[in-house]
Design a protein around this motif. Sequence first.
Motif, PDB file in Angstrom:
ATOM      1  N   SER A 180       0.845  -1.190   0.000  1.00  0.00           N
ATOM      2  CA  SER A 180       0.000   0.000   0.000  1.00  0.00           C
ATOM      3  C   SER A 180       0.884   1.246   0.000  1.00  0.00           C
ATOM      4  O   SER A 180       2.098   1.170   0.211  1.00  0.00           O
ATOM      5  N   VAL A 181       0.260   2.400  -0.211  1.00  0.00           N
ATOM      6  CA  VAL A 181       1.002   3.667  -0.185  1.00  0.00           C
ATOM      7  C   VAL A 181       1.677   3.855   1.165  1.00  0.00           C
ATOM      8  O   VAL A 181       2.858   4.227   1.244  1.00  0.00           O
ATOM      9  N   VAL A 182       0.937   3.600   2.245  1.00  0.00           N
ATOM     10  CA  VAL A 182       1.498   3.773   3.590  1.00  0.00           C
ATOM     11  C   VAL A 182       2.687   2.837   3.800  1.00  0.00           C
ATOM     12  O   VAL A 182       3.737   3.242   4.324  1.00  0.00           O
ATOM     13  N   GLN A 183       2.546   1.590   3.386  1.00  0.00           N
ATOM     14  CA  GLN A 183       3.648   0.633   3.526  1.00  0.00           C
ATOM     15  C   GLN A 183       4.857   1.057   2.703  1.00  0.00           C
ATOM     16  O   GLN A 183       6.005   0.912   3.147  1.00  0.00           O
ATOM     17  N   ASN A 184       4.616   1.604   1.518  1.00  0.00           N
ATOM     18  CA  ASN A 184       5.719   2.081   0.693  1.00  0.00           C
ATOM     19  C   ASN A 184       6.435   3.261   1.339  1.00  0.00           C
ATOM     20  O   ASN A 184       7.671   3.340   1.311  1.00  0.00           O
ATOM     21  N   MET A 185       5.663   4.169   1.919  1.00  0.00           N
ATOM     22  CA  MET A 185       6.275   5.330   2.578  1.00  0.00           C
ATOM     23  C   MET A 185       7.149   4.891   3.742  1.00  0.00           C
ATOM     24  O   MET A 185       8.267   5.390   3.934  1.00  0.00           O
TER      25      MET A 185
END
Length: 403
Positions: A180-185
């Motif tokens: 997810s975006v959060v995991q990527n960040m």
Amino acid sequence: MFDKHFGDNSRTAQVEVQPFLRWFAGVDKKEVREQAREMMQKAAEAVPELKVWATTAQSAPWHCEGPYLADHVERILVGVMNEGSLCEIEEFAREKDLVLEIASLQNTLHKYRDFLLAFAVLHDAAKPVTLMFDAPEGFKGANEGFMVRHKEGMKLATEAEKVRYNKLYRAYVASHEEQSVVQNMIGFYQAYGIAAHYPGHESVGVMPAYTAERQAILQAFEVPPANAKLLTELIRYHIDVLGSFVGKVDKQKYEIMMARAGKAGLNVDVFLDLMLAVAYLDAVAGGVACIDGKAAAQTQLVINILRAEREACPKRHEERVRLAESTKKKMYKEALDKAGISGEAVFKLLHTPFGPERGVLMEQVWLAIRDKSYHLDVGEHSPELAKRIELAREILASYNEPV
């Protein structure tokens, strides 16, 4: 009489509570996101300079909601416009003595909606011109040239650094498409250690150069120009508030904020209400933090501010209690009047003479309202009275009030 029979019943309507991040995911609906983007478009039309939020980098540990400032602003707007109830947030619901305070925060979000939309699109207007990067030694980001040595000090990000940061992040995402975006960040930050900073952006954002932008946004969101000073001071101190309360209950800082509002000639109570609202929107609704490598919500910030308020200005809580009790009495009286079960209506139905028997009768009526198993026998009028008692229960239930 209302206090005796209902005032000490502290039960509230049963609601399903969820941790903040899960709750927010539930209220973050497609139509709300579309509304948020419409608000951003409206802001960008009024102040074209704001469009740079689409390319202004942000990073963990405080902003894992997306790689750009626009992601933060959009999420704040969702925080303003969603239809969710804050009482369903687990971290707030477990603070039983802050029920009225959380309800007051909810009311502030609704009452000052347009003002808060204006704050959302403007509060970080100076981030693009104050952006700086750094990365600790030993991380990939340092090897890519982002490390700042103490003897050099931090410098404004160059265009080359901005491009390089963006390329590195996009390359990381491309190799972790399943995340997810959060995991990527979070993952990118853990691997590269590059952090985005905006030192002093809150002070830069209230300088005269930004006055025209504030005026344009207030007009675009139909907020009276008289609110310009209030908006300015909330922007000026929003980072100070976050830094002061995110980790502790600081009575002295709360008192300082009260004094600042008074010195600025603002309505202190309105300023304090909005100070809490913008802190919630900026750091809780608007951001996903990274703590110990995991996504987290900074809900403790809100709780700490409210605890500090209770110590520094207990009269604010006392006034909420007074208003809540007054409102509850009015609701009960309205319910009983609608159901035809007020004292006057009952006495008329049963032809009850003046005297102590009236008090005894109403005691029995209250009991019957609260306890379905209690059957009140008043002779031939028992069925009619029972019907009115049941109606009173239904009306009170529609108010989400216990009976």
